[in-house]
Design an enzyme around this catalytic site. Structure first.
Site, PDB file in Angstrom:
ATOM      1  N   GLY A  35     -10.238  16.071  -0.741  1.00 18.93           N
ATOM      2  CA  GLY A  35      -9.134  16.983  -0.995  1.00 18.93           C
ATOM      3  C   GLY A  35      -8.034  16.825   0.024  1.00 18.93           C
ATOM      4  O   GLY A  35      -8.145  16.072   1.004  1.00 18.93           O
ATOM      5  N   GLY A  61      -5.007  19.019   2.384  1.00 18.44           N
ATOM      6  CA  GLY A  61      -4.644  20.311   2.946  1.00 18.44           C
ATOM      7  C   GLY A  61      -3.458  20.180   3.877  1.00 18.44           C
ATOM      8  O   GLY A  61      -2.953  19.075   4.112  1.00 18.44           O
ATOM      9  N   GLY A  62      -3.032  21.304   4.424  1.00 17.24           N
ATOM     10  CA  GLY A  62      -1.909  21.278   5.335  1.00 17.24           C
ATOM     11  C   GLY A  62      -2.190  20.490   6.598  1.00 17.24           C
ATOM     12  O   GLY A  62      -1.292  19.902   7.200  1.00 17.24           O
ATOM     13  N   TYR A  63      -3.441  20.474   7.020  1.00 15.67           N
ATOM     14  CA  TYR A  63      -3.825  19.765   8.237  1.00 15.67           C
ATOM     15  C   TYR A  63      -3.909  18.261   8.004  1.00 15.67           C
ATOM     16  O   TYR A  63      -3.618  17.459   8.880  1.00 15.67           O
ATOM     17  CB  TYR A  63      -5.187  20.306   8.699  1.00 15.67           C
ATOM     18  CG  TYR A  63      -5.710  19.710   9.981  1.00 15.67           C
ATOM     19  CD1 TYR A  63      -5.289  20.181  11.214  1.00 15.67           C
ATOM     20  CD2 TYR A  63      -6.644  18.680   9.949  1.00 15.67           C
ATOM     21  CE1 TYR A  63      -5.785  19.644  12.390  1.00 15.67           C
ATOM     22  CE2 TYR A  63      -7.141  18.139  11.122  1.00 15.67           C
ATOM     23  CZ  TYR A  63      -6.706  18.626  12.340  1.00 15.67           C
ATOM     24  OH  TYR A  63      -7.202  18.091  13.495  1.00 15.67           O
ATOM     25  N   GLY A  64      -4.313  17.865   6.811  1.00  9.84           N
ATOM     26  CA  GLY A  64      -4.460  16.457   6.514  1.00  9.84           C
ATOM     27  C   GLY A  64      -5.341  16.248   5.291  1.00  9.84           C
ATOM     28  O   GLY A  64      -5.460  17.117   4.435  1.00  9.84           O
ATOM     29  N   VAL A 108      -9.120  15.336   3.584  1.00  9.78           N
ATOM     30  CA  VAL A 108     -10.564  15.451   3.815  1.00  9.78           C
ATOM     31  C   VAL A 108     -11.264  14.393   2.969  1.00  9.78           C
ATOM     32  O   VAL A 108     -11.016  14.265   1.773  1.00  9.78           O
ATOM     33  CB  VAL A 108     -11.081  16.855   3.454  1.00  9.78           C
ATOM     34  CG1 VAL A 108     -12.578  16.953   3.750  1.00  9.78           C
ATOM     35  CG2 VAL A 108     -10.324  17.918   4.236  1.00  9.78           C
ATOM     36  N   LYS A 165     -12.336  15.359   8.197  1.00 10.40           N
ATOM     37  CA  LYS A 165     -10.960  15.843   8.092  1.00 10.40           C
ATOM     38  C   LYS A 165     -10.081  14.998   9.011  1.00 10.40           C
ATOM     39  O   LYS A 165     -10.253  14.983  10.225  1.00 10.40           O
ATOM     40  CB  LYS A 165     -10.886  17.312   8.488  1.00 10.40           C
ATOM     41  CG  LYS A 165      -9.492  17.902   8.314  1.00 10.40           C
ATOM     42  CD  LYS A 165      -9.439  19.337   8.806  1.00 10.40           C
ATOM     43  CE  LYS A 165     -10.313  20.227   7.977  1.00 10.40           C
ATOM     44  NZ  LYS A 165     -10.194  21.636   8.376  1.00 10.40           N
ATOM     45  N   ASP A 225      -6.950  31.999   8.863  1.00  7.88           N
ATOM     46  CA  ASP A 225      -6.607  31.474   7.535  1.00  7.88           C
ATOM     47  C   ASP A 225      -7.767  31.671   6.561  1.00  7.88           C
ATOM     48  O   ASP A 225      -8.231  30.744   5.911  1.00  7.88           O
ATOM     49  CB  ASP A 225      -6.244  29.992   7.641  1.00  7.88           C
ATOM     50  CG  ASP A 225      -5.524  29.476   6.389  1.00  7.88           C
ATOM     51  OD1 ASP A 225      -5.002  30.306   5.619  1.00  7.88           O
ATOM     52  OD2 ASP A 225      -5.488  28.247   6.194  1.00  7.88           O
TER      53      ASP A 225
END
Length: 991
Positions: A660, A662-665, A667, A681, A777
């Site tokens: 998937g 996400g905002g962080y990067g 996965v 991640k 979060d």
């Protein structure tokens, strides 16, 4: 000018020395036979071209020059051993290897860069006794010519990509005791001498063999009965193949067989009674076949330690009386999962003298679980998930009188679904294996930085790290006590098995088992650290190589059964010295004496380069150990393991297995070399943190451990990469299961279980972590589900840990979070408190109820639910609920759940409960401990006391303890009764 002239003289002498060495005849000082030198030089050219950085110190003469990995006979004229285990060799094994005709040992294991077919010229090595080509990447068939190696005693080719049938000529190897071809792609039937086309040669001719390890291939056909007549066979490990037909009746011919693993094949028919006559058997595993009929009486197997018959098609049967007749005094693990077991479970099974694990999941066991009798002090785990158990009698009583912690799992039994039964058992949650906890030493005060602490001696060093796989363990789980036994065995056995070639001596305090877990195919994977003796920073290259060689060659037996060494987590390198002829040494010395002056000129440069290399290998290399410096201090990591970027690339198939975004990067799903699935991640460039921030996050994540928090496995930090490696959660996120995977909607009871477990994880972060942790979060996408739908909170390190003047708060320059979950008070003040997490959690509660995202259709679903409840009560809420559960949630449950969700989402934090209070109220809803004393229940909604649909006079009445109660009748005016945790009854009176 003088200095410049001096340097010219030095350079001239060096050049002269090199020229003299260069013009020496290549064989001027040779003692080794020419055929050996030719073969070795051909191999060196091949492997050097595949790995230009390879440095084997193969210079001069093999026998006189102490070549790396080479051993010669006493006369120093012929090569008898080639051992390059774990040297990062790349390329092919050339046919030239056949020129080493006096070779006795060929060990090239753990070189995953070795590829291509095995050369048939291996059959020329007629003096070979050990052939070990384990854990490389060889392809193609096993050469028939290997049948020529009649002196061979050890043959290990496991962990490659070999294909085709097992050649019948292998049957000529009548001196082989260990034959391992597991984890390849072999197919077809096994050759035996009675086959018409075999010319009387087959595996049943290998009369000295003790170990047949053929697991994890694609072997097919029937299991030949002829092999059960082999007089010395003790381990027959055939699991994870495609064998069909019956379990051979010839098993009764075995005279020494100890372990049978036929699990996960395609075996059918009734088990032969002859199997139960092999009294030497300690482990029998037939799980995952299609066996039918009745289960025979295994009580004659008085040495039996582990019996696994799970996932077969047996006729319905009651619990076997032969288990309880007193003969199975050594039985440790009994697996009868999904085997048509019916009726009640006799309590005598808990008193078996050696029983450790009882797995009876997915049967039709009914009645009450009876723990009113004696319980063996060895019992740790009873798994009864998915049965029909409706009651629980007594408490575990130990015959020895000692305390124990028996993990009883009753998930998906009627006893866990009946909210009127009290007290609710802790085992009603979904079963999850406890992680191994290595032994620690609280008296150790050292902080080791980049080194590793030896908890036995409290000394910091650089240990040798190995992975060891127990291939047929009798126990289900590895314990601290098991570790102590194995550590002592390894130290003693490695020392006793050492030779003049493999020389090493270990003490028990040098061996430490750092990690252990049970794999999906019922093996136990161990991470073992071998420390140098006190006073040394690391083992010598010779010691490291010797330890690996001794373990790899199975030169000793451990009490935990057969094992494998899947990989070495080190590369031996080129630390062996180079000894040339005397004349060569004279010329080198002339140049070396003068060259020393030149070396001084490079010293400063070398130091600077070394620091650069160290920083590349260890991002924290320049950080102080345990103290503050200009760079800060090193992170104190309790669990997290450092990974190289190449390891993670390999695990994710070069970053191709995306889970998937996400905002962080991004996965990724990855598979580590030990077979463990992980989620990796990988930060994108915009999300990269500074080294200080990354260090703080690692420290935080590595020390937090709870059943309902996703575990951090490790990390990777490079100048342009930041990766976090987590345990893999196979059922994805709560968000996906609520409204992205609509084909399998979650039942109300399952949603409630997920919500409670997520609350437990958050409560731990808020009230038990030190310092407390604010998540920052919380959302359904950060609540992950494992294979049994156990909920775990993820990304809990991103909010960081903060405690300011006793208050759990975080200050933020910019608003961070996810739309729909944001605390309005945080939005206004930029102050994130633990109550901000509570608000977001309340939104998730509403989300689980509606099956919609918090902003579905452009509306605030939480506000919509609140307004509907204020206007019409539960009648207004029902139409907004997920249709799949709308008619299944009892009114009392819905009412209490909804009131709690609305309290969590109050506008101001002071009106919200703590997460610990949330957990207690949810457990009260499901029949667990309420934590409420006698008195009225006051419900706050919209910041004020509100008259609920049910009266607020519910109280705990001080009555006698009762485990039964009346059934509620929604809408008919009857009282709803819940047994209280202290023996009282909570009564909710409908208006």
């Amino acid at each position: 000018m003088a200095t410049r002239g001096f340097l010219r003289i030095v350079s001239a002498v060096l050049v002269f020395s090199l020229l003299v060495l260069n013009v020496l005849p290549k064989g001027a000082f040779a003692a080794t036979r020419a055929e050996d030198v030719t073969a070795l030089n051909a191999l060196l050219r091949e492997w050097s071209s595949g790995n230009p950085s390879l440095n084997l110190n193969w210079v001069g003469d093999p026998c006189l020059g102490s070549w790396t990995g080479i051993a010669c006979d006493p006369s120093n004229t012929t090569v008898i051993a080639l051992n390059l285990d774990g040297y990062n060799l790349r390329g092919r094994l050339l046919p030239d290897v056949g020129g080493l005709t006096n070779l006795q040992t060929l060990e090239l294991s753990a070189n995953d860069g070795l590829t291509g077919d095995l050369p048939k010229e291996l059959g020329n090595l007629l003096n070979l006794q050990t052939l070990s080509l384990q854990w490389c990447n060889f392809t193609g068939p096993l050469p028939e010519e290997l049948g020529n190696l009649v002196q061979l005693t050890f043959l290990g080719v496991n962990g490659n990509e070999l294909t085709g049938q097992v050649p019948r000529t292998i049957g000529n190897l009548k001196n082989v005791t260990w034959f391992d071809l597991s984890i390849n792609k072999f197919s077809g039937p096994l050759p035996v001498s009675t086959d018409p086309a075999s010319n009387g040669v087959g595996l049943d001719n290998m009369t000295a063999v003790m170990h047949f390890h053929f697991n994890n291939n694609s072997l097919s056909g029937s299991i030949p009965g002829e092999i059960f007549s082999l007089p010395n066979l003790i381990h027959l490990i055939f699991d994870h193949n495609q064998f069909s037909g019956s379990v051979p009746a010839e098993t009764g011919n075995s005279k020494s067989l100890q372990i049978i693993r036929f699990d996960f094949n395609q075996l059918t028919d009734v088990m032969p009674t002859e199997l139960t006559t092999v009294t030497t058997l300690t482990d029998v595993n037939l799980r995952g076949n299609q066996l039918s009929g009745a289960i025979p009486d295994f009580s004659p197997l008085i040495n039996l330690q582990s019996l696994d018959l799970g996932d077969n098609l047996f006729d319905p049967y009651v619990f076997p009386t032969w288990v309880l007749n007193g003969s199975l005094t050594q039985l440790m693990t009994l697996y009868l999962r999904n085997t048509s077991l019916i009726g009640e479970l006799p309590n005598k099974v808990f008193a078996l003298p050696a029983i450790n694990t009882l797995d009876l999941e997915s049967n039709q066991i009914n009645g009450s679980l009876d723990f009113s009798g004696s319980v063996s002090g060895t019992l740790t785990t009873v798994i009864l998930d998915n049965n029909q158990i409706s009651g629980f009698v007594g408490q575990p009583l130990l015959s020895s009188g000692a305390a124990t912690d028996v993990n009883i799992s009753l998930y998906d039994n009627p006893i866990c679904k009946n909210r009127y039964i009290q007290p609710k058992l802790a085992g009603c949650g979904q079963y999850e294996q406890e992680r191994y906890q290595p032994a620690t030493n609280g008296s150790c005060k050292n902080q080791c930085g980049s080194k590793t602490l030896n908890p036995r001696s409290c000394v910091c060093a650089n240990p040798l790290q190995l992975n060891l796989m127990l291939t047929a363990p009798s126990m289900a789980f590895f314990t601290t006590e098991d570790a102590e036994v194995l550590e002592n065995e390894l130290a003693g056995n490695i020392t006793s098995a050492s030779t003049s070639i493999d020389k090493v001596s270990l003490k028990p305090d040098q061996v430490y088992i750092q990690n252990a877990f049970t794999t999906t195919d019922m093996r136990i994977s161990l991470t073992i650290l071998v420390f140098p003796e006190s006073g040394s920073l690391s083992l010598s290259q010779e010691e490291r190589s010797a330890i690996v060689h001794i373990i790899r060659q199975h030169k000793f037996v451990i009490s935990y059964g057969p094992y494998n060494l899947p990989e070495d987590l080190f590369r031996v390198g080129s630390g062996h010295g180079v000894t040339l002829s005397k004349l060569a040494i004279v010329f080198i010395a002339l140049g070396g004496a003068l060259g020393f002056l030149l070396c001084l000129g490079f010293a400063a440069y070398a130091v600077r380069e070394r620091r650069s290399i160290m920083r590349a290998m260890d991002p924290f290399a320049d950080w102080a150990e345990g103290t503050e410096s200009k760079n800060g201090r090193r992170p104190e990591l309790k669990r997290a393991r450092p990974f190289s970027l190449s390891e993670l690339k390999e695990a994710t198939n070069d970053w191709s297995e995306v889970l998937g975004e996400g905002g962080y990067g991004t996965v990724y799903i990855g598979t580590l070399k030990n077979g463990e699935l992980v989620a990796i991640k990988r930060a994108n460039k915009d999300s990269m943190q500074g080294l200080n921030e990354f260090r703080n996050e690692l420290e935080l994540l590595s020390r937090v451990h709870h059943r309902n928090l996703v575990d951090l496995v490790g990390f990777c930090y490079k100048s342009k990469e930041q990766c976090l490696v987590y345990e893999f959660m196979s059922n994805g996120t709560l968000r996906e299961r609520l409204y992205e995977n609509v084909d399998t909607p979650l039942a109300w009871e399952t949603r409630l279980d997920i919500i409670i477990n997520a609350a437990r994880g958050l409560a731990y972060l808020h009230d038990h972590a030190s310092p407390p942790i604010i998540h920052g979060d919380i959302k359904s996408a950060n609540i992950l589900l494992n294979q049994k739908l156990l909920a775990k909170v993820a990304d809990f390190g991103l909010g960081k840990a903060t405690a300011i003047d006793g208050e759990k708060v975080l200050y933020s320059d910019e608003i961070k979070g996810t739309r729909g979950y944001l605390d309005p008070e945080y939005f206004q003040t930029h102050i994130h408190t633990d109550k901000s997490d509570v608000f977001s959690y309340g939104v998730v509660m509403v989300e689980a109820l509606t099956g919609r995202s918090p902003t579905y259709g452009g509306k605030d679903r939480t506000r919509e639910i609140r307004n509907a409840f204020n206007a019409e009560g539960l009648a207004g809420v029902r139409p907004l609920m997920d249709p799949s559960i709308r008619d299944t949630v009892p009114e009392p449950d819905l009412y209490l759940y909804l009131i709690l969700a609305l309290r969590c989402t109050e506008e101001f934090g002071e009106g919200r409960p703590t997460m610990t209070e949330v957990v207690k109220e949810l457990e009260s809803l499901t029949g667990g401990f309420t934590g409420v004393s006698s008195g009225t229940v006051s419900v706050r909604v919209d910041g004020k006391n509100r008259s609920p649909e049910y009266s607020d006079t519910a109280s705990l009445v001080n009555t006698s303890m009762s485990t039964s109660s009346e059934n509620a009748k929604d809408g008919e005016g009857n009282a709803f009764h819940y047994s209280g945790a202290y023996g009282g009854t909570t009564t909710l009176q409908p208006k």
